[in-house]
Design an enzyme around this catalytic site. Structure first.
Site, PDB file in Angstrom:
ATOM      1  CE  LYS A 142      -2.235  -1.063   3.878  1.00  0.00           C
ATOM      2  NZ  LYS A 142      -1.863  -2.470   4.105  1.00  0.00           N
TER       3      LYS A 142
ATOM      4  CG  ASN B 213      -2.598   2.686   7.375  1.00  0.00           C
ATOM      5  OD1 ASN B 213      -2.806   2.803   8.572  1.00  0.00           O
ATOM      6  ND2 ASN B 213      -1.999   1.629   6.864  1.00  0.00           N
TER       7      ASN B 213
ATOM      8  CG  HIS C 243      -4.490  -6.713  10.150  1.00  0.00           C
ATOM      9  ND1 HIS C 243      -3.483  -6.441  11.046  1.00  0.00           N
ATOM     10  CD2 HIS C 243      -4.144  -6.087   8.990  1.00  0.00           C
ATOM     11  CE1 HIS C 243      -2.578  -5.672  10.441  1.00  0.00           C
ATOM     12  NE2 HIS C 243      -2.944  -5.459   9.215  1.00  0.00           N
TER      13      HIS C 243
END
Length: 472
Positions: free
Chosen positions: A127, A150, A197
């Protein structure tokens, strides 16, 4: 509380869940808009007390050590992304009919009229690099832009600050997307999907669903990875605006409506006239640094989003040439006695390590740390042919050792018990002993770092320092 004009917020009782990098800017922004802000935080450590004092000086109420109880009169909760959906505070909010937004949702709702478009990126890995490449390409096209989200730059600061932007390159985590129901990007990309996650989301299905929210309401392009069917499935399931297109990226020759690679060139068959027959050269593979396969995929995703925004091919090339990757992402540290030493400490999960290992033919692999519930059989089985040897460090190294015994029994393994500051130097020395000229000693831990190091940066720094000591 739609458009976020000051009148909406005057006297509203808003509870901010969590301090940290998103909670503090959210509390300040809401306070500045006239809301009555209470911050609740589970922890009560020195850092939290310092942040609390800063907010209390402005007139914000802060409650440390009790994040579970919903403050009286709360009309809205704005949560830090890390707070899990099953947190007691959200159960209390649900029972009271109080909506919960994340910091990204808040930023989206507070945009000024005529504000910058968002080009959004998510995925298990890649990302940050993709968003930085995208910002570099947009800059090369002369657009006012920034890499935000983020990535460590608050979206709230970008939206509420004085700086005016044409378009924002936005990195979004699955956590942020979970709490951002009304976000509608100009175009968005999901780079890849691998188990990560799952302790937070509860299941792979829930994780994928949150990632897929990034496509909701896209106007121009939903960019997906042709090598990762799950990303294409998310595009199919998304409710997008009429005329929005699915655009794939591939490391092979592209079909119509795709970007891909032909004879060392990055080419576009999506944003061209007559895409059945025509392709536009965008850049050379050599313009991508480093030119590892997964990084070329990142470049293609960034290029697709930029092209969706109308950026010319020349800016794609210039932007990729101008881009320098962050530290600890397949960073070549040095060559010692014909062996390359590469720091990919950022490979904190198996998917990232898999991509890293695939970039080299013969590897002495330094791995281990905190597994975060991961399993290593698939990773080891896929990489077995490339492994000259392995040096294992960290708390959960036994899990990797067992996978190596099952799938690569002939590969020599050094298992290091020590966890002190000298452990990395010993790991590098052991790797040197196993390596032959032409090999790569690769730090791609496939695990988090916090058992031995403050973060993955410190782990990478320790590796680089150890390599320099070898060279000396």
């Amino acid at each position: 509380m739609g458009s976020g004009q000051v009148t909406d917020w005057q006297g509203k009782h808003v509870t901010v869940a969590g301090l940290g990098v998103s909670g503090v800017p959210a509390a300040k922004a809401l306070h500045g808009l006239g809301a009555k802000v209470t911050v609740v935080n589970d922890g009560d450590d020195a850092r939290a007390r310092e942040q609390a004092a800063e907010l209390e000086a402005l007139g914000v109420t802060v409650r440390l050590g009790d994040g579970d109880t919903l403050p009286d009169g709360t009309e809205l909760i704005v949560t830090a992304p890390g707070w899990r959906p099953d947190h007691p505070l959200f159960a209390a909010a649900d029972a009271a009919g109080v909506p919960v937004w994340g910091d990204v949702e808040l930023a989206w709702r507070l945009r000024k009229p005529g504000a910058a478009d968002w080009l959004a990126v998510t995925g298990t890995n890649g990302k940050t690099t993709t968003v930085q490449m995208l910002a570099s390409i947009l800059e090369a096209a002369g657009l006012r832009t920034a890499a935000v989200g983020n990535i460590g730059v608050s979206l709230l600061d970008a939206v509420l600050g004085d700086e005016e932007y044409d378009v924002l390159a936005v990195e979004l985590s699955s956590y942020q997307l979970h709490w951002a129901p009304s976000l509608r990007a100009h175009s968005a990309a999901v780079l890849n999907l691998a188990p990560d996650h799952l302790d937070w989301h509860g299941s792979m299905e829930a994780y994928a669903k949150d990632k897929g929210r990034i496509y909701e309401g896209n106007r121009v392009a939903c960019v997906y990875n042709t090598a990762d069917k799950a990303t294409e499935d998310l595009v199919r399931e998304a409710d997008v605006e009429e005329g929005c297109r699915a655009v794939g990226f591939t490391l092979g020759p592209p079909g119509p409506s795709q970007l891909g690679v032909v004879e060392g060139l990055l080419v576009d068959r999506a944003f061209v006239e007559n895409r059945q027959k025509n392709a536009q050269e965008l850049a050379e593979v050599a313009d991508v640094k480093p030119a590892a396969p997964h990084n070329i995929a990142n470049a293609l995703a960034a290029a697709a989003l930029a092209r969706a925004y109308g950026v010319p091919a020349s800016a794609v090339r210039e932007g990729l040439r101008n881009f320098t990757p962050d530290a600890h992402r397949i960073a070549h540290v040095a060559d010692v006695d014909g062996v390359a030493y590469v720091d990919d400490s950022k490979a904190t999960n198996t998917h990232a390590a898999q991509a890293s290992l695939a970039a080299y033919d013969s590897v002495v692999w330094i791995a281990g740390g905190l597994a975060k519930g991961a399993t290593f059989d698939e990773l080891v089985a896929g990489a077995a042919q490339r492994l000259r040897g392995a040096v294992l460090i960290g708390r959960d190294r036994a899990l990797i050792r067992e996978a190596l015994a099952r799938h690569a029994p002939e590969v020599p393994v050094v298992d290091l018990e020590r966890t002190d500051t000298g452990a990395m130097l010993q790991a590098v020395q052991e790797a040197r002993r196993l390596a032959r000229p032409g090999d790569t000693v690769l730090l791609a831990p496939a695990c988090a770092s916090m058992d031995m190091f403050a973060n993955y940066n410190k782990r990478g720094d320790a590796f680089a320092q150890a390599v320099r000591e070898l060279g000396a």
